[in-house]
Design an enzyme around this catalytic site. Sequence first.
Site, short mmCIF file in Angstrom:
data_model
loop_
_atom_site.label_atom_id
_atom_site.label_comp_id
_atom_site.label_asym_id
_atom_site.label_seq_id
_atom_site.Cartn_x
_atom_site.Cartn_y
_atom_site.Cartn_z
N GLY A 18 -52.40 -2.54 -20.55
CA GLY A 18 -51.36 -3.04 -19.63
C GLY A 18 -51.33 -4.55 -19.45
N GLN A 19 -52.12 -5.29 -20.25
CA GLN A 19 -52.11 -6.75 -20.09
C GLN A 19 -50.72 -7.29 -20.34
OE1 GLN A 19 -54.21 -4.98 -21.85
NE2 GLN A 19 -56.29 -5.74 -21.78
N LYS A 20 -50.41 -8.36 -19.63
CA LYS A 20 -49.05 -8.92 -19.69
C LYS A 20 -48.58 -9.15 -21.14
CE LYS A 20 -46.19 -11.97 -17.09
NZ LYS A 20 -46.04 -12.18 -15.69
N ILE A 23 -49.27 -7.66 -23.82
CA ILE A 23 -49.02 -6.49 -24.69
C ILE A 23 -48.06 -5.47 -24.07
CG2 ILE A 23 -51.12 -6.69 -26.07
CD1 ILE A 23 -52.42 -4.57 -24.42
#
Length: 211
Positions: A95-97, A99
């Site tokens: 969920g990192q910004k 990706i």
Amino acid sequence: MTRKIRIVHCGSLYNCVCKVLVFCLGMGLLSIIRKIKKKEKEMRILMVGLDNSGKTTIVLKINGEDTSVISPTLGFNIKTLTYQKYTLNIWDVGGQKTIRSYWRNYFEQTDGLVWVVDSSDLRRLDDCKMELDNLLKEERLSGASLLILANKQDIKGALAPEEIAKVLNLEAMDKSRHWMIVGCSAYTGEGLLEGFDWLVQDIASRIYLLD
Ligand SMILES: Nc1nc2c(ncn2[C@@H]2O[C@H](COP(=O)(O)OP(=O)(O)O)[C@@H](O)[C@H]2O)c(=O)[nH]1
Ligand SMILES: [Mg+2]
């Protein structure tokens, strides 16, 4: 003149036959896919939410695995597990910004969406709302049941599920969407079964209606 008419006639007959063939093929394929899915009672679940909200921990906990050592998910994990009489294929996506734009690669044939919220991360709730709103605009997810997990309820100061529902403005969601919010903790396991029981039953009532 007659010949001309015949040619036109043949052309439209040919078109007609082609259309019928394509239609039959389509229906045949669809019923084969339905049958395969029905036989295996498979469901495809997509876990999404901001990074660090607890998606990977929740999947491990549901599967009865150790949750003490977790590292950030950079790509995705797929976990296949038996839940009640169904086989769940759970796609746990990072969920990192940077990706989040890749989430769309996992939308196809999703039966259930699990949106995980870190209820103690008050600073990022606006971000969380924005990402959820964007996700729900996605046409390919329009038929998916939506379970919102207000995770980390074990942390002091975490917002209750009712408060998270307000911040995310869930009542304003499209009326055709099947959704539910549950407070949970991936550490204690509280709320997880309640949430997944609802999700699986809701999907089953749509997909396996003719059982
Ligand atoms: N206190 C608490 N911590 C949690 C809970 N669920 C996950 N965590 C922690 O939150 C961090 C992120 O979890 P992770 O599953 O990697 O989040 P993901 O990025 O959404 O997959 C980890 O340090 C977990 O141990 C929970 O319910 N309560
Ligand atoms: Mg993860």
